[in-house]
Design a protein around this motif. Structure first.
Motif, PDB file in Angstrom:
ATOM      1  N   MET A   1       0.837  -1.205   0.000  1.00  0.00           N
ATOM      2  CA  MET A   1       0.000   0.000   0.000  1.00  0.00           C
ATOM      3  C   MET A   1       0.865   1.245   0.000  1.00  0.00           C
ATOM      4  O   MET A   1       0.430   2.317  -0.421  1.00  0.00           O
ATOM      5  N   GLY A   2       2.095   1.127   0.488  1.00  0.00           N
ATOM      6  CA  GLY A   2       3.029   2.239   0.473  1.00  0.00           C
ATOM      7  C   GLY A   2       3.839   2.331  -0.807  1.00  0.00           C
ATOM      8  O   GLY A   2       4.831   3.061  -0.870  1.00  0.00           O
ATOM      9  N   ARG A   3       3.437   1.551  -1.828  1.00  0.00           N
ATOM     10  CA  ARG A   3       4.043   1.578  -3.157  1.00  0.00           C
ATOM     11  C   ARG A   3       5.490   1.090  -3.160  1.00  0.00           C
ATOM     12  O   ARG A   3       6.309   1.550  -3.961  1.00  0.00           O
ATOM     13  N   MET A   4       5.784   0.165  -2.285  1.00  0.00           N
ATOM     14  CA  MET A   4       7.090  -0.476  -2.295  1.00  0.00           C
ATOM     15  C   MET A   4       6.919  -1.916  -2.749  1.00  0.00           C
ATOM     16  O   MET A   4       5.850  -2.505  -2.602  1.00  0.00           O
ATOM     17  N   ILE A   5       7.976  -2.477  -3.310  1.00  0.00           N
ATOM     18  CA  ILE A   5       7.936  -3.882  -3.703  1.00  0.00           C
ATOM     19  C   ILE A   5       8.556  -4.711  -2.584  1.00  0.00           C
ATOM     20  O   ILE A   5       9.722  -4.492  -2.216  1.00  0.00           O
ATOM     21  N   ASN A   6       7.786  -5.623  -2.048  1.00  0.00           N
ATOM     22  CA  ASN A   6       8.262  -6.516  -0.997  1.00  0.00           C
ATOM     23  C   ASN A   6       8.100  -7.964  -1.415  1.00  0.00           C
ATOM     24  O   ASN A   6       7.275  -8.286  -2.281  1.00  0.00           O
ATOM     25  N   GLU A   7       8.846  -8.811  -0.754  1.00  0.00           N
ATOM     26  CA  GLU A   7       8.806 -10.245  -1.032  1.00  0.00           C
ATOM     27  C   GLU A   7       8.350 -10.975   0.228  1.00  0.00           C
ATOM     28  O   GLU A   7       8.758 -10.627   1.337  1.00  0.00           O
ATOM     29  N   TYR A   8       7.500 -11.977   0.040  1.00  0.00           N
ATOM     30  CA  TYR A   8       6.984 -12.739   1.164  1.00  0.00           C
ATOM     31  C   TYR A   8       7.094 -14.235   0.873  1.00  0.00           C
ATOM     32  O   TYR A   8       7.060 -14.661  -0.292  1.00  0.00           O
ATOM     33  N   TRP A   9       7.199 -14.999   1.970  1.00  0.00           N
ATOM     34  CA  TRP A   9       7.318 -16.444   1.867  1.00  0.00           C
ATOM     35  C   TRP A   9       6.223 -17.141   2.665  1.00  0.00           C
ATOM     36  O   TRP A   9       5.814 -16.659   3.722  1.00  0.00           O
ATOM     37  N   GLY A  10       5.793 -18.280   2.170  1.00  0.00           N
ATOM     38  CA  GLY A  10       4.898 -19.133   2.919  1.00  0.00           C
ATOM     39  C   GLY A  10       5.670 -19.969   3.920  1.00  0.00           C
ATOM     40  O   GLY A  10       6.902 -19.924   3.972  1.00  0.00           O
ATOM     41  N   GLN A  11       4.934 -20.754   4.688  1.00  0.00           N
ATOM     42  CA  GLN A  11       5.570 -21.529   5.757  1.00  0.00           C
ATOM     43  C   GLN A  11       6.189 -22.827   5.249  1.00  0.00           C
ATOM     44  O   GLN A  11       6.979 -23.454   5.949  1.00  0.00           O
ATOM     45  N   GLY A  12       5.857 -23.203   4.043  1.00  0.00           N
ATOM     46  CA  GLY A  12       6.416 -24.417   3.453  1.00  0.00           C
ATOM     47  C   GLY A  12       5.495 -25.611   3.612  1.00  0.00           C
ATOM     48  O   GLY A  12       4.792 -25.741   4.621  1.00  0.00           O
ATOM     49  N   THR A  13       5.496 -26.462   2.601  1.00  0.00           N
ATOM     50  CA  THR A  13       4.704 -27.682   2.656  1.00  0.00           C
ATOM     51  C   THR A  13       5.559 -28.846   2.144  1.00  0.00           C
ATOM     52  O   THR A  13       6.248 -28.711   1.131  1.00  0.00           O
ATOM     53  N   GLN A  14       5.513 -29.959   2.849  1.00  0.00           N
ATOM     54  CA  GLN A  14       6.378 -31.088   2.517  1.00  0.00           C
ATOM     55  C   GLN A  14       5.791 -31.898   1.373  1.00  0.00           C
ATOM     56  O   GLN A  14       4.605 -32.250   1.371  1.00  0.00           O
ATOM     57  N   VAL A  15       6.645 -32.205   0.403  1.00  0.00           N
ATOM     58  CA  VAL A  15       6.301 -33.123  -0.683  1.00  0.00           C
ATOM     59  C   VAL A  15       7.290 -34.282  -0.623  1.00  0.00           C
ATOM     60  O   VAL A  15       8.500 -34.070  -0.677  1.00  0.00           O
TER      61      VAL A  15
END
Length: 120
Positions: free
Chosen positions: A102-116
């Protein structure tokens, strides 16, 4: 606050299929790209597949022809259809998104992970 919620991991025999999904929720302006990475024990995290908001995709060479990434922009959800799974696909799979806040910045996010796990 942005959250990524993953689902769809599990155990399957070689040659089998699994479908992963990941939904982004929270307050943000728009999503630039979403993708999946994986990390096997003792190895570095690697890109599996990625899709941009415009629908452009790229895949790791090891999964080309077997995995397909798709995206539902209306639901802020990305899917990874994994076919012809091999034992070397065994890893923790992480959802990733690059988005404009919302502040017009580019951010990166990660999920918690899922085992395969692919095993006979």
């Amino acid at each position: 606050q942005v959250q990524l919620v993953e689902s769809g991991g599990g155990s399957v025999q070689p040659g089998g299929s699994l479908r992963l999904s990941c939904t982004a929720s929270g307050s943000f302006a728009s999503i630039v790209a979403m993708g999946w990475y994986r990390q096997a024990p003792g190895k570095q995290r690697e890109l599996v597949a990625r899709i941009t908001s415009g629908g452009f995709t790229n895949y790791a060479d090891s999964v080309k022809g077997r995995f397909t990434i798709t995206r539902d922009n209306a639901k802020n959800t990305v899917y990874l259809q994994m076919n012809s799974l091999k034992s070397e696909d065994t890893a923790v799979y992480y959802c990733n998104t690059a988005l404009i806040t919302m502040g017009r910045m580019i951010n990166e996010y990660w999920g918690q992970g899922t085992q395969v796990t692919v095993s006979s």
